[in-house]
Design an enzyme around this catalytic site. Structure first.
Site, PDB file in Angstrom:
ATOM      1  N   LYS A  59       0.672  -1.423   0.154  1.00  0.00           N
ATOM      2  CA  LYS A  59       0.302   0.250   0.447  1.00  0.00           C
ATOM      3  C   LYS A  59       0.745   1.289  -0.266  1.00  0.00           C
ATOM      4  O   LYS A  59       0.167   2.134  -0.426  1.00  0.00           O
ATOM      5  CB  LYS A  59      -1.130   0.236   1.569  1.00  0.00           C
ATOM      6  CG  LYS A  59      -2.351  -0.902   1.150  1.00  0.00           C
ATOM      7  CD  LYS A  59      -2.936  -0.632   0.093  1.00  0.00           C
ATOM      8  CE  LYS A  59      -4.246  -1.686   0.432  1.00  0.00           C
ATOM      9  NZ  LYS A  59      -5.637  -0.510  -0.718  1.00  0.00           N
ATOM     10  N   SER A 314       0.975  -9.768  -0.333  1.00  0.00           N
ATOM     11  CA  SER A 314       0.583  -8.637  -0.828  1.00  0.00           C
ATOM     12  C   SER A 314       0.875  -8.433   0.524  1.00  0.00           C
ATOM     13  O   SER A 314       1.255  -7.219   0.639  1.00  0.00           O
ATOM     14  CB  SER A 314      -0.812  -8.359  -0.729  1.00  0.00           C
ATOM     15  OG  SER A 314      -1.470  -9.229   0.197  1.00  0.00           O
TER      16      SER A 314
END
Length: 421
Positions: A59, A314
């Site tokens: 992110k 992720s």
């Protein structure tokens, strides 16, 4: 959404420009082979380790690329976002790095560990407001603040600059891969990562099959692609919190339905099992959304034999307080944990008979709730039994019914099971 945004598609030049901005900010995370899974699936399986970023997820790429693209006038107004975790940390990190004031709205039940992480990354540059019970509550509060203050809203996924930042993951994979990639597995939440990375692959590695992976309890992208319209789910299972959204981004939907070969779902219990395996076998701490791509491999066991496969891991922002729930969900999924209402005769020796004659030699009682409330012939207890092998279940059930102990089976009655687990 304007026609300009509707026609938006990430250009490879824009993603390459984002990669230049991110130098010295986001790590170029390693692409590492996983020997255990490669042997299990007879394939060359590699992990793209975005869990190793400074904020422990990808992110940081999208948030920094977006905030750094703002004009001085926009930056002076400050920025605002809503998040329950990873996006908040990426925004906080970016605010401090760029010297920008930011306000981050988070749901009130957000674990203290996540709040502390946001405070650590943002220091004096961010203010946190805890609002409502859900992400949607925080999202609406952030939008209201944006309208009143004029601050710039940093969307977690539905924004061109965020998509282009996430797309840099794809550039790195192709730079690091020694051989052409046959299959790429991407976790899908709001769709920022899958939109950005898939655009890179469509341009630079069009032969790669791109598989989007969602949690079974929140199939927003899969449902929308099937219907042909970006669709809001009425209810979702929120366990895979980093990927559980009711609606994917409008931009992301348009891009992903063009680029993704297929979107599949995996059960939350399977995700939990993979989290435990990654920790026990590889010393990798994966959050539920981070394990999605790896949990999908079993569904493609035949197709990926002899192929070069990349799974994007992720993120690793997993709250340690969830460990027991993760273990429980994994056991339930694998058929190794079963809950019953057991009718015990109210006589001496009933429990001993149950243990000796109902349970198998490898079965274990892991949960037991019973209180004698009356003088009836039988009294009900809630009993959790853990098996060594799922194939032992039919005999356990047979023994219980034959000897008159069976009352009810709770595993398939979620509303009751939730009261126990």
């Amino acid at each position: 959404m304007s026609e300009i945004l509707r026609a938006y598609y990430p250009k490879i030049e824009a993603i390459q420009s984002a990669a230049q901005k991110l130098k010295g900010v986001a790590l170029q995370t390693p692409l590492t082979p996983n020997l255990g899974l490669s042997k299990e699936f007879d394939a060359n399986i590699q992990f793209k380790r975005e869990d190793l970023q400074p904020v422990r997820s990808y992110k940081i790429r999208g948030s920094y690329n977006k905030i750094s693209s703002l004009s001085r006038e926009e930056l002076d107004k400050g920025i605002v976002c809503a998040s329950a975790g990873n996006h908040a940390q990426g925004v906080a990190f970016s605010c401090k790095k760029l010297g920008v004031k930011g306000r981050i709205f988070m749901p009130a039940p957000t674990p203290k560990q996540k709040i502390a992480q946001v405070e650590m990354f943002g220091e004096d540059f961010v203010e946190i407001e805890l609002v409502g019970d859900t992400f949607d509550d925080a999202f609406h509060a952030a939008q209201e603040y944006q309208e009143k203050s004029g601050a710039v809203f940093i969307h977690p996924f539905d924004d061109p600059k965020v998509i282009e930042g996430q797309g840099t993951v794809g550039l790195e994979i192709l730079q690091q891969a020694e051989n052409p990639i046959d299959y790429l597995f991407l976790p899908v939440g709001g769709g920022g990562l899958s939109a950005g990375v898939s655009s890179v692959f469509k341009s630079l590695s069009p032969q790669t099959k791109i598989i989007g992976v969602e949690p079974a309890g929140a199939p927003a992208m899969k449902t929308s692609i099937q219907i042909g319209v970006n669709t809001v789910l009425q209810q979702i299972e929120k366990f895979v919190d980093g990927a559980a959204v009711k609606k994917v981004g409008d931009l992301n939907f348009e891009i992903c339905r063009q680029n993704l070969t297929e979107v599949i779902t995996v059960e939350e219990g399977k995700v939990c099992d993979v989290i435990l395996q990654l920790y026990n076998k590889d010393a990798i701490v994966a959050e539920p959304a981070g394990a999605l791509s790896i949990a999908a491999l079993e569904q493609y066991a035949e197709e990926i034999k002899g192929k070069n496969v990349v799974c994007v891991l992720s993120g690793s922002n997993n709250d340690i307080t969830r460990t027991e729930e993760i273990k429980e969900r994994a056991l339930l999924y694998k058929g190794l944990k079963h809950y019953f209402v057991v009718k015990f005769p109210q006589r001496a020796g009933a429990l001993k008979q149950f243990v000796v004659e109902v349970l198998g030699p490898d079965d274990d009682i892991s949960h037991f709730e019973y209180t004698k409330k009356n003088s009836r012939e039988t009294g009900s207890a809630v009993v959790g039994i853990e098996l060594k092998n799922s194939s032992d279940f039919p005999q356990l059930l047979k023994n219980m019914k034959r000897l008159g102990f069976y009352g009810d089976y709770l595993n398939d009655k979620q509303y009751l099971l939730d009261l126990v687990v």
